[in-house]
Motif scaffolding. Structure first.
Motif, short mmCIF file in Angstrom:
data_model
loop_
_atom_site.label_atom_id
_atom_site.label_comp_id
_atom_site.label_asym_id
_atom_site.label_seq_id
_atom_site.Cartn_x
_atom_site.Cartn_y
_atom_site.Cartn_z
N PHE A 31 0.81 -1.22 0.00
CA PHE A 31 0.00 0.00 0.00
C PHE A 31 0.84 1.27 0.00
N SER A 32 2.13 1.15 0.33
CA SER A 32 2.96 2.34 0.27
C SER A 32 3.61 2.47 -1.10
N GLY A 33 3.22 1.58 -2.01
CA GLY A 33 3.72 1.68 -3.37
C GLY A 33 5.04 0.97 -3.62
N ARG A 34 5.52 0.26 -2.63
CA ARG A 34 6.79 -0.44 -2.78
C ARG A 34 6.55 -1.79 -3.48
N PRO A 35 7.31 -2.10 -4.53
CA PRO A 35 7.10 -3.38 -5.21
C PRO A 35 7.35 -4.56 -4.25
N VAL A 36 6.47 -5.56 -4.32
CA VAL A 36 6.59 -6.73 -3.44
C VAL A 36 7.92 -7.45 -3.69
N LEU A 37 8.34 -7.47 -4.96
CA LEU A 37 9.59 -8.14 -5.31
C LEU A 37 10.76 -7.54 -4.55
N ASP A 38 10.75 -6.20 -4.40
CA ASP A 38 11.81 -5.53 -3.65
C ASP A 38 11.84 -6.02 -2.20
N THR A 39 10.65 -6.09 -1.61
CA THR A 39 10.55 -6.57 -0.23
C THR A 39 11.12 -7.98 -0.12
N ILE A 40 10.72 -8.82 -1.06
CA ILE A 40 11.18 -10.21 -1.02
C ILE A 40 12.70 -10.28 -1.13
N LEU A 41 13.25 -9.57 -2.11
CA LEU A 41 14.70 -9.63 -2.33
C LEU A 41 15.45 -9.05 -1.14
N ASP A 42 14.82 -8.10 -0.48
CA ASP A 42 15.40 -7.46 0.67
C ASP A 42 15.44 -8.39 1.89
N ARG A 43 14.32 -9.08 2.07
CA ARG A 43 14.14 -9.88 3.28
C ARG A 43 14.66 -11.31 3.16
N LEU A 44 14.69 -11.81 1.93
CA LEU A 44 15.07 -13.21 1.72
C LEU A 44 16.44 -13.56 2.32
N PRO A 45 17.48 -12.76 2.07
CA PRO A 45 18.80 -13.13 2.61
C PRO A 45 18.78 -13.30 4.13
N VAL A 46 17.99 -12.47 4.81
CA VAL A 46 17.91 -12.56 6.27
C VAL A 46 17.33 -13.91 6.68
N THR A 47 16.23 -14.27 6.04
CA THR A 47 15.57 -15.54 6.35
C THR A 47 16.47 -16.73 5.99
N VAL A 48 17.15 -16.63 4.86
CA VAL A 48 18.05 -17.72 4.45
C VAL A 48 19.16 -17.89 5.48
N ARG A 49 19.73 -16.78 5.92
CA ARG A 49 20.79 -16.85 6.92
C ARG A 49 20.29 -17.54 8.20
N LEU A 50 19.11 -17.13 8.63
CA LEU A 50 18.54 -17.70 9.86
C LEU A 50 18.31 -19.21 9.69
N ALA A 51 17.78 -19.58 8.52
CA ALA A 51 17.51 -21.00 8.28
C ALA A 51 18.81 -21.80 8.24
N LEU A 52 19.84 -21.23 7.62
CA LEU A 52 21.11 -21.94 7.53
C LEU A 52 21.74 -22.15 8.91
N VAL A 53 21.67 -21.10 9.73
CA VAL A 53 22.19 -21.23 11.09
C VAL A 53 21.43 -22.33 11.84
N ALA A 54 20.11 -22.33 11.67
CA ALA A 54 19.28 -23.33 12.34
C ALA A 54 19.65 -24.74 11.87
N VAL A 55 19.76 -24.92 10.56
CA VAL A 55 20.12 -26.24 10.04
C VAL A 55 21.51 -26.65 10.51
N GLY A 56 22.40 -25.66 10.60
CA GLY A 56 23.75 -25.94 11.11
C GLY A 56 23.69 -26.53 12.50
N PHE A 57 22.85 -25.96 13.35
CA PHE A 57 22.70 -26.48 14.71
C PHE A 57 22.09 -27.89 14.70
N GLU A 58 21.12 -28.09 13.83
CA GLU A 58 20.50 -29.41 13.74
C GLU A 58 21.54 -30.47 13.41
#
Lengths: 307, 352
Positions: A82-109
């Motif tokens: 609603f603020s006019g920001r493309p969803v793709l930008d949000t995804i590309l912005d946030r994805l690396p953070v989530t990937v890092r978190l998932a990798l750390v988690a899998v590392g612990f597993e």
């Protein structure tokens, strides 16, 4: 094998379509008016509201809205929030953070889960075995958010070992949330490894390996473990898909700006395009990693072949 | 009764008696302990095997014949199993007092074993070539390439066709008979002095059984290794073994050369086993199985363990003094020169 993978990849298309329609419909069905909510205490003028509704196709029936969304998607347009920001930008912005978190988690597993499982499996009935049994039971019975707040309080506030929230300290910021996110699967990996190893140690081929005069290290580390880890590796693979999409609670507790947080915020604001875009991505991850697991399974166990 | 067996093959390789046995098992006892009970699987058995000789160990399931062999091989799961007494001398040295490292050096080049079910005894995730070659890499320090070549040679030697193409195949891609050949190739890889074959043909079909037994005999002739053949098939015993030890409830009840034991058993259990074999002459008749079931090893009958199933057991006043089958344990004794049996009344069988 190539044909099998191709067929499976093609099958993801209808699944993704179905999933996105379902999510789209659920956002549509949410009570409340997202446009009116935008204004908050200062209501927007009727004209502005009407213009925004037209811009986001909110006046159309569900199916038309969905088809318009799809039409955009085909052209690489994920829509905007609603603020006019493309969803793709949000995804590309946030994805690396989530990937890092998932990798750390899998590392612990992998690190803690498999190690604990192997040690428990080698010494069945020992103190350590019972310790693993009890602690994994405790972990699986505590909800993630409780575990998160507890970890935050003990290691962040009390001991001060880890940052309490945010990702300002690089990979180090991911250690505590990664551990919390991994906890449930870690417990499962430990149990699975233990049982699988214990079972394989009783097998005939382990006896054969001993009869060949191999050292105990080779017998366990090579012959028994190679077979024991087949189910474990496939579980971790499937779990990676789930972790990439399931970190909403952990990301919220630790205030980590990942996809989980993004989708949570978007649901609150009823931003259909954002929710559908990200959740469909989650679904894709899940399907994709399941395919990876199936391929991995065939690579690990020569008895399995896909035609 | 004894006529139900085909006459033994006339030519047997008789080993020179002066040569000391390669393997001597002396008073070996094995127990299995769990929280609730202790089971004596093997009660003080003794046997020896010379180079080139085949000893058959015969008995029903649960008689301790496999457990004894596994103790020799050093592959019992300890715990629950425990070797409570005895010696296992390989070339004069007691395996049980050796260090683990010394024991490992014997497994493979000294004593090797062929297991019953090759499908489960081979590791499913490694190629057969890798599993055969592993012996050369571990015991002889061979490189991957050398080990692979050795594996191909061995596969050819045990009669696996197209060995070079099949060396990289996995166990599940072979037929039952071929898998057992892989197992045998692995066992003979390092030219062992003793080969233990634990029911090597039980899991195979009848036509393949004969081929596998022939292969084992042929390899034995070529290499001069001693063989312990664990089986319950008296027909096989008759064909390939030189000497036979009959086991019942964890003890050896009769011991002697195959020709003598099968021609004139000195223990009623051996006699019963032979009577239960089908033969051409008894065609059309019912078989005569040994009645009853093997004893529960945690509650072995008093006296002679076989007495509840024995057709000639004598109790109380009917028994000779000190020879009550339900009270007095018969010891393994020399009944006629060179032959032992553990029965109070062996002499009567001899004169039958």
């Amino acid at each position: 094998m190539g044909r099998y993978v191709l067929r499976r990849l093609l099958l993801t298309v209808p699944v993704l379509l179905g999933a996105s329609l379902l999510i789209f419909a659920m956002v549509y069905a949410l009570p409340g008016d997202p446009i009116r909510a935008l204004g908050g205490d200062r209501p927007l003028s009727e004209a502005v509201q009407a213009q925004l509704r037209a811009e986001y196709n909110l006046d159309d029936p569900l199916l038309i809205q969905y088809l318009k969304y799809l039409a955009g998607l085909v052209q690489g347009d994920f829509g905007t929030d609603f603020s006019g920001r493309p969803v793709l930008d949000t995804i590309l912005d946030r994805l690396p953070v989530t990937v890092r978190l998932a990798l750390v988690a899998v590392g612990f597993e992998i690190l803690i889960g498999i190690l604990a499982g192997v040690l428990a499996g080698l010494r069945r009935g020992s103190f350590f075995d019972n310790l693993v049994l009890v602690s994994t039971t405790v972990v699986v019975s505590i909800p993630v958010f409780v575990l998160g707040f507890l970890a935050q309080y003990v290691f962040g506030v009390r001991l001060g070992w880890f940052p309490i929230a945010g990702i300002t300290q690089g990979w180090y910021s991911y250690v505590l949330p990664g551990l919390v996110l991994a906890a449930l699967s870690l417990a499962y990996v430990a149990r699975l490894t233990r049982t699988s190893l214990a079972e394989n140690l009783q097998s005939d081929y382990v006896r054969t390996a001993r009869a060949k005069g191999l050292s105990e290290t080779t017998v366990v580390g090579k012959h028994a473990l190679r077979n024991s880890l087949i189910p474990v590796v496939t579980f971790i693979g499937a779990d990676l898909g789930a972790l990439l999409g399931g970190a909403i609670v952990t990301e919220s507790v630790f205030n980590i700006p990942g996809l989980g947080r993004a989708v949570y915020d978007a649901v609150l604001r009823q931003e259909g395009a954002v929710v559908v875009g990200i959740v469909t991505l989650f679904v894709f991850f899940y399907i994709f990693f399941n395919l990876v697991v199936d391929v991995l399974y065939a690579a690990l166990d020569p008895r399995i072949r896909y035609e | 009764m004894t006529s139900s067996l085909p006459t033994p093959a006339p030519s047997r390789t008789a080993p020179a008696p002066a040569e000391p046995p390669v393997l001597e098992v002396d008073d070996l006892a094995v127990e299995f302990r769990s929280r609730r009970r202790t089971v004596s699987a093997v009660n003080g058995i003794s046997y020896s095997v010379r180079a080139g000789e085949t000893l058959a160990v015969v008995g029903e399931s649960g008689s301790g014949k496999s457990v004894g062999a596994q103790a020799v091989m050093g592959i019992l799961d300890v715990p629950p199993a425990r070797i409570t007494s005895g010696q296992i001398r390989f070339r004069g040295d007691d395996l049980l007092t050796m260090s683990r490292k010394e024991q490992r050096a014997v497994r493979g080049p000294g004593i090797a074993m062929v297991f019953q079910d090759a499908l489960s005894a081979l590791n499913p995730v490694f190629t057969v070539g890798h599993q055969i070659g592993e012996l050369f890499r571990v015991h002889r320090g061979a490189s991957r390439g050398e080990a692979r070549e050795k594996a191909i040679e061995l596969m050819e030697r045990v009669g696996i066709p197209a060995a070079r193409q099949r060396v990289d195949a996995y166990p599940h891609q072979f037929s039952g008979g071929m898998r057992q050949r892989v197992m045998i190739a692995m066992a003979i890889a390092l030219d062992p002095d003793i080969l233990i074959a634990d029911e090597p043909t039980t899991a195979l079909d009848v036509t393949v059984q004969a081929q596998i037994m022939d292969l084992l005999s042929e390899l034995q002739r070529e290499t001069g290794m001693g063989m312990i053949l664990i089986t319950h098939d008296l027909g096989v015993v008759n064909e390939v073994a030189d000497r036979v030890a009959v086991m019942y409830a964890g003890s050896i009840v009769e011991n002697g050369t195959v020709d003598e034991v099968l021609a004139e058993p000195l223990h009623p259990y051996t006699q019963g086993l032979m009577a239960s074999m089908p033969s051409l002459e008894s065609h059309g008749d019912r078989l005569n199985p040994v009645t009853g079931t093997p004893p529960d090893l945690s509650a072995v009958p008093s006296g002679c363990a076989f007495h509840p199933r024995c057709p000639m057991a004598r109790f109380g006043r009917a028994a000779a003094p000190g020879k009550d089958c339900a009270r007095n344990v018969p010891v393994l004794r020399e009944v006629v020169p060179g032959r032992t049996a553990a029965c109070h009344y062996s002499e009567e069988l001899e004169h039958e």
